[in-house]
Design a protein around this motif. Sequence first.
Motif, PDB file in Angstrom:
ATOM      1  N   VAL A  90     -11.700   4.790   7.888  1.00  9.98           N
ATOM      2  CA  VAL A  90     -10.593   3.668   8.581  1.00  9.98           C
ATOM      3  C   VAL A  90      -9.854   2.735   7.963  1.00  9.98           C
ATOM      4  N   ILE A  91     -10.869   1.444   6.783  1.00  5.82           N
ATOM      5  CA  ILE A  91     -10.244   0.458   6.948  1.00  5.82           C
ATOM      6  C   ILE A  91      -8.830   0.628   5.591  1.00  5.82           C
ATOM      7  N   GLU A  92      -7.791  -0.106   6.279  1.00  8.30           N
ATOM      8  CA  GLU A  92      -6.324  -0.080   5.825  1.00  8.30           C
ATOM      9  C   GLU A  92      -6.021  -2.137   4.578  1.00  8.30           C
ATOM     10  N   MET A  93      -5.617  -1.566   3.470  1.00 10.03           N
ATOM     11  CA  MET A  93      -5.663  -2.926   2.936  1.00 10.03           C
ATOM     12  C   MET A  93      -3.493  -2.594   2.185  1.00 10.03           C
ATOM     13  N   ASP A  94      -2.987  -4.345   2.175  1.00 11.67           N
ATOM     14  CA  ASP A  94      -1.966  -4.103   2.054  1.00 11.67           C
ATOM     15  C   ASP A  94      -1.636  -3.536   0.397  1.00 11.67           C
ATOM     16  N   ASN A  95      -0.633  -3.810   0.037  1.00 17.50           N
ATOM     17  CA  ASN A  95      -0.078  -3.591  -1.177  1.00 17.50           C
ATOM     18  C   ASN A  95      -0.741  -4.073  -2.659  1.00 17.50           C
ATOM     19  N   GLU A  96      -1.685  -5.568  -2.431  1.00 16.90           N
ATOM     20  CA  GLU A  96      -2.029  -5.996  -2.953  1.00 16.90           C
ATOM     21  C   GLU A  96      -4.036  -6.570  -2.111  1.00 16.90           C
ATOM     22  N   GLY A  97      -3.929  -5.303  -1.721  1.00 13.41           N
ATOM     23  CA  GLY A  97      -5.589  -5.423  -1.560  1.00 13.41           C
ATOM     24  C   GLY A  97      -6.198  -5.985  -0.719  1.00 13.41           C
ATOM     25  N   VAL A  98      -5.198  -6.520   0.538  1.00 12.48           N
ATOM     26  CA  VAL A  98      -6.257  -7.331   1.447  1.00 12.48           C
ATOM     27  C   VAL A  98      -6.298  -7.051   2.399  1.00 12.48           C
TER      28      VAL A  98
END
Length: 99
Positions: free
Chosen positions: A54-62
């Motif tokens: 379920v966890i999501e990250m943006d393009n920078e891995g945040v």
Amino acid sequence: MQKLSPSFSGALRTFSFWIANGTVGMPLLKGIDYSCIFEEPSALEQAYAIFANVIEMDNEGVVCNAKHAEMRAAQFIRSYVDENYTVEPEFEGWEVALH
């Protein structure tokens, strides 16, 4: 070689700490003894799989949704220890997949 982002590593560490000390998924699990998942490896495995799926990250891995991922895992834990609890919304296949 790519490594996990510090943001994801921190979210996973925090989730693990809360699981271990009995405070994951508050207030959903407040007052609920879920220590039995430590005796059933597949239940603990499923909780971690849900968190990771379920966890999501943006393009920078945040990490963008750590609390949501934690809550979905907590819903699984609650359903595991409380047969009268209904997960809403129901889990989708991708959330509970074991990779």
